[in-house]
Design a protein around this motif. Structure first.
Motif, PDB file in Angstrom:
ATOM      1  N   UNK A  92      -7.053  -0.725  -6.019  1.00  0.00           N
ATOM      2  CA  UNK A  92      -6.973  -1.671  -4.900  1.00  0.00           C
ATOM      3  C   UNK A  92      -8.200  -1.551  -3.998  1.00  0.00           C
ATOM      4  N   UNK A  93      -9.267  -0.950  -4.500  1.00  0.00           N
ATOM      5  CA  UNK A  93     -10.492  -0.836  -3.715  1.00  0.00           C
ATOM      6  C   UNK A  93     -10.474   0.344  -2.754  1.00  0.00           C
ATOM      7  N   UNK A  94     -11.534   0.421  -1.943  1.00  0.00           N
ATOM      8  CA  UNK A  94     -11.610   1.493  -0.938  1.00  0.00           C
ATOM      9  C   UNK A  94     -11.848   0.876   0.436  1.00  0.00           C
ATOM     10  N   UNK A  95     -11.507   1.647   1.483  1.00  0.00           N
ATOM     11  CA  UNK A  95     -11.681   1.117   2.842  1.00  0.00           C
ATOM     12  C   UNK A  95     -13.037   1.518   3.426  1.00  0.00           C
ATOM     13  N   UNK A  96     -13.219   1.284   4.715  1.00  0.00           N
ATOM     14  CA  UNK A  96     -14.546   1.494   5.305  1.00  0.00           C
ATOM     15  C   UNK A  96     -14.936   2.964   5.412  1.00  0.00           C
ATOM     16  N   UNK A  97     -14.004   3.862   5.107  1.00  0.00           N
ATOM     17  CA  UNK A  97     -14.352   5.285   5.082  1.00  0.00           C
ATOM     18  C   UNK A  97     -14.431   5.781   3.643  1.00  0.00           C
ATOM     19  N   UNK A  98     -14.330   4.860   2.704  1.00  0.00           N
ATOM     20  CA  UNK A  98     -14.388   5.246   1.303  1.00  0.00           C
ATOM     21  C   UNK A  98     -13.108   5.893   0.807  1.00  0.00           C
ATOM     22  N   UNK A  99     -11.970   5.633   1.509  1.00  0.00           N
ATOM     23  CA  UNK A  99     -10.699   6.190   1.047  1.00  0.00           C
ATOM     24  C   UNK A  99     -10.018   5.211   0.094  1.00  0.00           C
ATOM     25  N   UNK A 100      -9.291   5.763  -0.862  1.00  0.00           N
ATOM     26  CA  UNK A 100      -8.643   4.943  -1.882  1.00  0.00           C
ATOM     27  C   UNK A 100      -7.442   4.219  -1.274  1.00  0.00           C
ATOM     28  N   UNK A 101      -7.459   2.882  -1.323  1.00  0.00           N
ATOM     29  CA  UNK A 101      -6.405   2.113  -0.635  1.00  0.00           C
ATOM     30  C   UNK A 101      -5.045   2.270  -1.309  1.00  0.00           C
ATOM     31  N   UNK A 102      -5.039   2.277  -2.642  1.00  0.00           N
ATOM     32  CA  UNK A 102      -3.760   2.438  -3.345  1.00  0.00           C
ATOM     33  C   UNK A 102      -3.073   3.736  -2.916  1.00  0.00           C
ATOM     34  N   UNK A 103      -3.835   4.822  -2.891  1.00  0.00           N
ATOM     35  CA  UNK A 103      -3.239   6.103  -2.513  1.00  0.00           C
ATOM     36  C   UNK A 103      -2.734   6.069  -1.079  1.00  0.00           C
ATOM     37  N   UNK A 104      -3.491   5.396  -0.220  1.00  0.00           N
ATOM     38  CA  UNK A 104      -3.054   5.309   1.183  1.00  0.00           C
ATOM     39  C   UNK A 104      -1.777   4.487   1.312  1.00  0.00           C
ATOM     40  N   UNK A 105      -1.681   3.408   0.521  1.00  0.00           N
ATOM     41  CA  UNK A 105      -0.447   2.611   0.585  1.00  0.00           C
ATOM     42  C   UNK A 105       0.732   3.444   0.082  1.00  0.00           C
ATOM     43  N   UNK A 106       0.506   4.197  -0.997  1.00  0.00           N
ATOM     44  CA  UNK A 106       1.584   5.015  -1.551  1.00  0.00           C
ATOM     45  C   UNK A 106       2.058   6.053  -0.531  1.00  0.00           C
ATOM     46  N   UNK A 107       1.112   6.724   0.113  1.00  0.00           N
ATOM     47  CA  UNK A 107       1.517   7.699   1.129  1.00  0.00           C
ATOM     48  C   UNK A 107       2.099   7.022   2.365  1.00  0.00           C
ATOM     49  N   UNK A 108       1.591   5.816   2.660  1.00  0.00           N
ATOM     50  CA  UNK A 108       2.086   5.078   3.827  1.00  0.00           C
ATOM     51  C   UNK A 108       3.559   4.725   3.704  1.00  0.00           C
ATOM     52  N   UNK A 109       4.040   4.586   2.446  1.00  0.00           N
ATOM     53  CA  UNK A 109       5.451   4.247   2.271  1.00  0.00           C
ATOM     54  C   UNK A 109       6.338   5.326   2.897  1.00  0.00           C
ATOM     55  N   UNK A 110       5.852   6.573   2.887  1.00  0.00           N
ATOM     56  CA  UNK A 110       6.643   7.648   3.492  1.00  0.00           C
ATOM     57  C   UNK A 110       6.830   7.422   4.978  1.00  0.00           C
ATOM     58  N   UNK A 111       5.755   6.971   5.646  1.00  0.00           N
ATOM     59  CA  UNK A 111       5.846   6.725   7.090  1.00  0.00           C
ATOM     60  C   UNK A 111       6.842   5.614   7.361  1.00  0.00           C
ATOM     61  N   UNK A 112       6.761   4.540   6.532  1.00  0.00           N
ATOM     62  CA  UNK A 112       7.670   3.417   6.766  1.00  0.00           C
ATOM     63  C   UNK A 112       9.122   3.809   6.533  1.00  0.00           C
ATOM     64  N   UNK A 113       9.380   4.579   5.470  1.00  0.00           N
ATOM     65  CA  UNK A 113      10.751   5.031   5.200  1.00  0.00           C
ATOM     66  C   UNK A 113      11.253   5.843   6.384  1.00  0.00           C
ATOM     67  N   UNK A 114      10.417   6.759   6.829  1.00  0.00           N
ATOM     68  CA  UNK A 114      10.784   7.647   7.927  1.00  0.00           C
ATOM     69  C   UNK A 114      11.138   6.843   9.170  1.00  0.00           C
ATOM     70  N   UNK A 115      10.232   5.939   9.565  1.00  0.00           N
ATOM     71  CA  UNK A 115      10.472   5.143  10.765  1.00  0.00           C
ATOM     72  C   UNK A 115      11.756   4.328  10.594  1.00  0.00           C
ATOM     73  N   UNK A 116      11.856   3.641   9.450  1.00  0.00           N
ATOM     74  CA  UNK A 116      13.008   2.770   9.232  1.00  0.00           C
ATOM     75  C   UNK A 116      14.312   3.530   9.341  1.00  0.00           C
ATOM     76  N   UNK A 117      14.421   4.628   8.601  1.00  0.00           N
ATOM     77  CA  UNK A 117      15.693   5.336   8.551  1.00  0.00           C
ATOM     78  C   UNK A 117      16.039   5.965   9.906  1.00  0.00           C
ATOM     79  N   UNK A 118      15.058   6.605  10.538  1.00  0.00           N
ATOM     80  CA  UNK A 118      15.376   7.267  11.805  1.00  0.00           C
ATOM     81  C   UNK A 118      15.747   6.239  12.879  1.00  0.00           C
TER      82      UNK A 118
END
Lengths: 338, 297
Positions: free
Chosen positions: B78-104
């Motif tokens: 899914x490309x990289x962002x302006x810091x050269x980070x892998x977007x796919x990996x960030x989206x995958x890890x980001x799902x944890x934040x969303x789950x956490x926020x949603x459930x709590x």
């Protein structure tokens, strides 16, 4: 009717007082010191002390609250820490833009949402219904800020079709200020260049802002229409041989519209506060952007002003909707409702 | 060994009707295509969140400055962002934040709302009036602005985002539960229990509340989507999760300035939000159709 109105207005005032207490308390637990921010992060102890005194910040919190409320009665919302102007003046400046945007958006979503809901219900399970349901599902699930970015990139940067930000083109003079609403003012003064330009500017943000309410209106219209269409009087009307047009638009619509009306009232209120995101993306100079900037500056007099104004408009919109119920359904009697 | 068996047997016997009902509900859910699609999306989302470290091809925080803003490729799907980070990996890890926020948020909001709504509906009178006016007040408070004010006052971070959104969401549950309690509390079986000497607390928590469960479940399912959307919006304007956390709303905000040429930076995290919220909404819609007794059978 009179009793109902008085009761509602009384509750509105109570609610505003409650909201002001919450915001006021919040503004005083802020860890950052607004005085320090105003002095640019430095200043002698005397300067800080003097400023506190000038702003009345050295008094106990309940006294400060009463001073604020006394001002509020005279429409004095205090001075903004960031812009150094009266908050009332700032609101007068920025509110028309938000009012224009959200009113345009709600009109757009009524025009789109109601026919969509009716069609969807009348042609249940057809491809049209399926399409309308997917459109609504996306609407209630869409991150507005993301949709705004994509639309802007598409229509402005790729198709060069619509402008991306602001209320009117840079090279066109805004119309003379009568109501503060560019669309209305330019029509009154007959300034069609300004009208066309502001129309082009408002269409994308209004669609973006109104997509959610369009979807909510269409969904509600569909489900209440389906419910009404199943009732005995509709079946009897069909058996009497009344035309479908008459049945749908005159007999069914009027009864099915009332729940939708509630949704319209509620969405109008949420449009005003939802404008925060849309205005940020499209650089729309309204109270949404104003409140975000004030928030970043911990400018709580401004934040309180915006919050109270939005809550007031929200409750007035819902009161207006409650009064409209009687128009659509004469069986509703106001003094019997709590 | 034998005693546990008999215990289970007696438990099964005692709850036979409820188990039957539950099985029937499951059966109806599996027959509803809408719910199944929603359930599938949500299951994927939860699995991705749980197994993020195994699924992500790269470290979501690793900045590769030589690979800034790269278009989607085999290396970076899914490309990289302006810091050269892998977007796919960030989206995958980001799902944890969303789950956490949603459930709590939904748990806190539902817990406060259920208690307030149940008490309010059960006691009635002046207490009910006061509690509902307070709920109305929070409902007419512009939600995003209240959340922003709380975040600004307490400091913008994940915990305060959760507190802020929960404070805005509880009245929804309070109103829902109150109306349910009102409709149940005068029914005959409640009167029968009262005549047998059941205490108010027993009646409320053992006999009334379980009967309000299905609308609460439907509401909470849809609410998870709303909450994730609200959290993303807060992060987008800078009042939610702070960088470098891979929160989806914050990621869209990062990609904002590159939307014209490097569209993938903002487009994919937004698409992730849309997918998950759609999932919760259709699951909620499907559950409502199944659980609503008026639409059932």
């Amino acid at each position: 009717m009179k009793v109902f109105l008085l009761k509602r207005l009384f509750y509105t005032v109570l609610m505003l007082i409650g909201i002001s207490i919450i915001t006021f308390t919040l503004s005083h637990v802020v860890p950052g010191d607004p005085v320090l921010t105003m002095l640019g992060g430095r200043g002698t102890d005397e300067q800080i002390e003097k400023m506190r005194e000038d702003l009345g910040l050295n008094k106990p919190i309940h006294e400060q609250y009463f001073i604020y409320m006394k001002g509020l009665i005279n429409f004095d919302l205090g001075e903004s820490i960031r812009t150094k102007r009266d908050v009332t003046a700032d609101l007068k400046n920025f509110f028309p833009a938000t009012f224009e945007l959200s009113t345009f958006a709600i009109i757009l979503s009524i025009i789109l949402g109601i026919p969509l809901g009716i069609l969807s219900a009348v042609k249940k399970d057809s491809w049209l219904d399926q399409g309308a349901r997917i459109f609504s599902l996306l609407g209630v699930s869409m991150p507005v800020f993301w949709l705004g970015l994509l639309l802007m990139a598409l229509f402005y940067n790729h198709l060069h079709f619509l402008p991306s930000s602001g209320r009117i083109a840079m090279f066109i003079m805004p119309p003379r200020d009568i109501t503060g609403l560019y669309l209305v003012d330019s029509l009154i003064t007959g300034n069609f260049d300004a009208f066309w330009s502001s129309l082009q500017h408002i269409i994308l943000p209004a669609f973006c802002l109104g997509y959610l309410s369009t979807a909510q209106i269409a969904r509600m219209m569909r489900s209440s229409m389906l419910e009404v269409m199943n009732q005995d009087y509709i079946r009897s009307s069909y058996s009497f041989g009344l035309s479908e047009k008459l049945i749908i638009f005159k007999l069914a619509f009027k009864n099915a519209f009332i729940p939708t009306l509630t949704i319209i009232g509620l969405s109008y209120g949420s449009l005003l506060s939802g404008a925060v995101l849309t205005e940020t993306i499209f650089s729309w100079p309204g109270i949404g952007r104003y409140v975000v900037e004030s928030m970043l500056f911990l400018d709580f007099p401004a934040v309180m002003g915006v919050t109270l104004l939005i809550a007031l408009v929200y409750s007035l919109a819902n009161l207006f909707v409650d009064l409209l119920y009687g128009f659509f359904d004469p069986r509703i009697k106001y003094d019997e409702i709590n | 060994m034998e005693t546990t068996d008999t215990l289970i047997d007696s438990w099964l016997k005692k709850h036979e009707s409820k188990i039957k009902e539950f099985k029937y509900t499951l059966h109806l859910i599996s027959k509803s295509p809408l719910s199944m699609i929603g359930a599938f999306i949500i299951a994927c989302f939860l699995l991705i969140a749980v197994f993020a470290p195994f699924l992500a091809p790269h470290d979501p925080y690793y900045q590769e400055m030589s690979a800034r803003l790269e278009a989607p490729s085999f290396q970076h799907p899914l490309g990289t962002d302006d810091m050269g980070r892998d977007i796919l990996s960030r989206i995958i890890y980001g799902s944890r934040i969303s789950v956490l926020i949603g459930i709590i948020v939904v748990s806190i909001g539902a817990a406060i709302g259920i208690i307030v709504g149940a008490v309010s509906g059960y006691i009635g009178g002046a207490g009910d009036n006061i509690l509902m006016r307070i709920a109305d007040m929070f409902l007419s408070f512009p939600p995003l602005i209240l959340a922003m004010a709380i975040a600004a006052a307490l400091g913008p971070n994940l915990r305060n985002t959760i507190i802020a959104i929960a404070l805005v969401r509880w009245p929804v549950y309070a109103r829902l539960v109150r109306s349910q309690v009102l409709s149940i509390k005068n029914s005959q079986f409640i009167e029968a229990i009262r005549s047998m000497g059941g205490s108010d607390i027993r009646i409320l928590f053992i006999h009334i509340l379980p009967n309000c469960l299905s609308p609460i479940i439907v509401r909470a399912t849809m609410d998870l989507g709303t909450v994730i959307l609200a959290a993303a919006g807060l992060s987008f304007i800078g009042f939610g999760a702070q960088p470098p956390l891979p929160e989806w709303g914050a990621m869209v905000s990062d990609g904002r300035q590159y939307i014209v040429s490097e569209w993938w930076v903002a487009a994919f995290p937004g698409l992730a939000i849309l997918f998950v919220v759609v999932g919760f909404n259709i699951l909620g819609d499907g559950l409502r159709d199944v659980l609503d007794p008026r639409l059932r059978r």
